[in-house]
Design a protein around this motif. Structure first.
Motif, PDB file in Angstrom:
ATOM      1  N   THR A  73       1.229   3.105  -5.445  1.00  0.00           N
ATOM      2  CA  THR A  73       1.989   3.179  -4.202  1.00  0.00           C
ATOM      3  C   THR A  73       3.338   2.515  -4.437  1.00  0.00           C
ATOM      4  O   THR A  73       3.539   1.817  -5.438  1.00  0.00           O
ATOM      5  CB  THR A  73       1.256   2.440  -3.061  1.00  0.00           C
ATOM      6  N   VAL A  74       4.242   2.683  -3.515  1.00  0.00           N
ATOM      7  CA  VAL A  74       5.544   2.025  -3.602  1.00  0.00           C
ATOM      8  C   VAL A  74       5.339   0.510  -3.664  1.00  0.00           C
ATOM      9  O   VAL A  74       5.997  -0.197  -4.436  1.00  0.00           O
ATOM     10  CB  VAL A  74       6.442   2.420  -2.407  1.00  0.00           C
ATOM     11  N   GLU A  75       4.397   0.003  -2.891  1.00  0.00           N
ATOM     12  CA  GLU A  75       4.117  -1.430  -2.877  1.00  0.00           C
ATOM     13  C   GLU A  75       3.623  -1.902  -4.244  1.00  0.00           C
ATOM     14  O   GLU A  75       4.002  -2.986  -4.709  1.00  0.00           O
ATOM     15  CB  GLU A  75       3.085  -1.770  -1.794  1.00  0.00           C
ATOM     16  N   ASP A  76       2.771  -1.111  -4.894  1.00  0.00           N
ATOM     17  CA  ASP A  76       2.278  -1.459  -6.233  1.00  0.00           C
ATOM     18  C   ASP A  76       3.432  -1.568  -7.219  1.00  0.00           C
ATOM     19  O   ASP A  76       3.496  -2.509  -8.020  1.00  0.00           O
ATOM     20  CB  ASP A  76       1.283  -0.413  -6.749  1.00  0.00           C
ATOM     21  N   ILE A  77       4.349  -0.622  -7.167  1.00  0.00           N
ATOM     22  CA  ILE A  77       5.491  -0.613  -8.087  1.00  0.00           C
ATOM     23  C   ILE A  77       6.401  -1.809  -7.817  1.00  0.00           C
ATOM     24  O   ILE A  77       6.838  -2.486  -8.745  1.00  0.00           O
ATOM     25  CB  ILE A  77       6.258   0.722  -7.985  1.00  0.00           C
ATOM     26  N   GLU A  78       6.671  -2.072  -6.537  1.00  0.00           N
ATOM     27  CA  GLU A  78       7.506  -3.224  -6.192  1.00  0.00           C
ATOM     28  C   GLU A  78       6.878  -4.530  -6.678  1.00  0.00           C
ATOM     29  O   GLU A  78       7.568  -5.407  -7.194  1.00  0.00           O
ATOM     30  CB  GLU A  78       7.753  -3.271  -4.689  1.00  0.00           C
ATOM     31  N   ALA A  84       7.709  -8.767 -13.187  1.00  0.00           N
ATOM     32  CA  ALA A  84       8.306  -8.542 -14.504  1.00  0.00           C
ATOM     33  C   ALA A  84       9.396  -9.571 -14.806  1.00  0.00           C
ATOM     34  O   ALA A  84       9.815  -9.722 -15.946  1.00  0.00           O
ATOM     35  CB  ALA A  84       8.880  -7.135 -14.604  1.00  0.00           C
ATOM     36  N   ASP A  85       9.875 -10.262 -13.792  1.00  0.00           N
ATOM     37  CA  ASP A  85      10.962 -11.247 -13.997  1.00  0.00           C
ATOM     38  C   ASP A  85      10.513 -12.451 -14.745  1.00  0.00           C
ATOM     39  O   ASP A  85       9.644 -12.998 -14.940  1.00  0.00           O
ATOM     40  CB  ASP A  85      11.562 -11.675 -12.653  1.00  0.00           C
TER      41      ASP A  85
END
Length: 85
Positions: A73-78, A84-85
């Motif tokens: 989902t968009v939330e998963d990607i966000e 990742a930072d």
């Protein structure tokens, strides 16, 4: 290990899909695996195992059912991007 299941199907089911019982069984396994994967109930790897395919062939089979191999989902990607930072 595998377990044999017996499923009683009306003979008309085979002719409706133009499949013999062996082909019908393969198609039924694939359809179930694809749906369970689409619903997020099983992983891609487990769905491929259920379908009796390797993972690559399962991923290509998803296109027949208009199911994306990417189940995010968009939330998963966000969330992934923020971690990742």
């Amino acid at each position: 290990m595998s377990v044999a299941l017996k499923l009683d199907m009306p003979e008309g089911a085979f002719s409706a899909l133009r499949k013999d019982p062996t082909e019908f069984t393969k198609e039924l396994r694939l359809a179930a695996a694809v749906k369970w994967y689409e619903l997020g109930m099983v992983s891609q790897e487990k769905a491929a195992e259920i379908a009796g395919l390797n993972r690559t062939d399962f991923i290509f089979s998803l296109a027949r059912f208009n199911v994306s191999p990417f189940q995010y989902t968009v939330e998963d990607i966000e969330k992934e991007l923020s971690n990742a930072d």
